[in-house]
Design a protein around this motif. Structure first.
Motif, PDB file in Angstrom:
ATOM      1  N   ILE A  92       0.845  -1.191   0.000  1.00 31.41           N
ATOM      2  CA  ILE A  92       0.000   0.000   0.000  1.00 31.41           C
ATOM      3  C   ILE A  92       0.880   1.240   0.000  1.00 31.41           C
ATOM      4  N   GLU A  93       0.421   2.242  -0.739  1.00 31.56           N
ATOM      5  CA  GLU A  93       1.136   3.510  -0.813  1.00 31.56           C
ATOM      6  C   GLU A  93       0.872   4.323   0.438  1.00 31.56           C
ATOM      7  N   GLY A  94       1.913   4.990   0.930  1.00 28.89           N
ATOM      8  CA  GLY A  94       1.763   5.889   2.063  1.00 28.89           C
ATOM      9  C   GLY A  94       1.258   7.247   1.599  1.00 28.89           C
ATOM     10  N   VAL A  95       1.162   8.167   2.515  1.00 27.33           N
ATOM     11  CA  VAL A  95       0.732   9.534   2.210  1.00 27.33           C
ATOM     12  C   VAL A  95       1.831  10.490   2.653  1.00 27.33           C
ATOM     13  N   ASP A  96       1.828  11.697   2.080  1.00 32.05           N
ATOM     14  CA  ASP A  96       2.774  12.730   2.479  1.00 32.05           C
ATOM     15  C   ASP A  96       2.479  13.192   3.898  1.00 32.05           C
ATOM     16  N   ALA A 101      -7.109  14.390   6.569  1.00 32.64           N
ATOM     17  CA  ALA A 101      -8.168  13.390   6.379  1.00 32.64           C
ATOM     18  C   ALA A 101      -9.070  13.705   5.197  1.00 32.64           C
ATOM     19  N   THR A 102      -9.394  14.962   4.975  1.00 35.21           N
ATOM     20  CA  THR A 102     -10.326  15.310   3.909  1.00 35.21           C
ATOM     21  C   THR A 102      -9.729  15.167   2.504  1.00 35.21           C
ATOM     22  N   ASP A 103      -8.421  14.914   2.401  1.00 29.22           N
ATOM     23  CA  ASP A 103      -7.807  14.699   1.080  1.00 29.22           C
ATOM     24  C   ASP A 103      -8.463  13.525   0.349  1.00 29.22           C
ATOM     25  N   VAL A 104      -8.997  12.562   1.080  1.00 33.03           N
ATOM     26  CA  VAL A 104      -9.621  11.404   0.423  1.00 33.03           C
ATOM     27  C   VAL A 104     -10.951  11.755  -0.226  1.00 33.03           C
ATOM     28  N   LEU A 105     -11.489  12.924   0.072  1.00 35.28           N
ATOM     29  CA  LEU A 105     -12.774  13.338  -0.509  1.00 35.28           C
ATOM     30  C   LEU A 105     -12.620  13.880  -1.932  1.00 35.28           C
ATOM     31  N   GLY A 106     -11.434  14.318  -2.283  1.00 32.58           N
ATOM     32  CA  GLY A 106     -11.244  14.967  -3.590  1.00 32.58           C
ATOM     33  C   GLY A 106     -10.704  14.055  -4.564  1.00 32.58           C
TER      34      GLY A 106
END
Length: 106
Positions: A92-96, A101-106
């Protein structure tokens, strides 16, 4: 982007084959710059139950993570683990670090 190999192992049958797997896995990680960040520690359960043992290995990229998993060196020792435990394994890819949390909404 950083990638992680994550496994949740259960019903580990400790014996000579698991010991051999543990003795050999680090050498398979080194060429791919992989290293353990979670391995075998007992968690503090705050909510719910987690059956099994969590293992997380960090790699600098997907290519290195996949290269490690597909490598002849790792494939040679993989049956030592899969024949002596049950579990789920994934990449699985990590995140910066600036991820919210709201980054997953876009």
């Amino acid at each position: 982007m950083t990638h992680y190999a994550i496994a949740n192992l259960s019903n580990v049958r400790m014996g000579a084959e698991i010991v051999e797997y543990l003795e050999r896995i680090d050498a398979t990680l080194a060429p791919y710059d992989g290293h353990f960040i979670v391995h075998g520690n007992q968690p503090e359960h705050l909510e719910g139950e987690w059956p099994g043992t969590l293992i997380v290995i960090e790699f600098p990229s997907y290519e290195q993570a996949r290269g490690w998993y597909d490598s002849p060196a790792y494939q040679e020792i993989l049956p030592l683990r899969t024949g002596n435990s049950d579990g789920v394994t994934m990449l699985i890819e990590g995140v910066d670090r600036d991820h919210v949390a709201t980054d997953v909404l876009g």
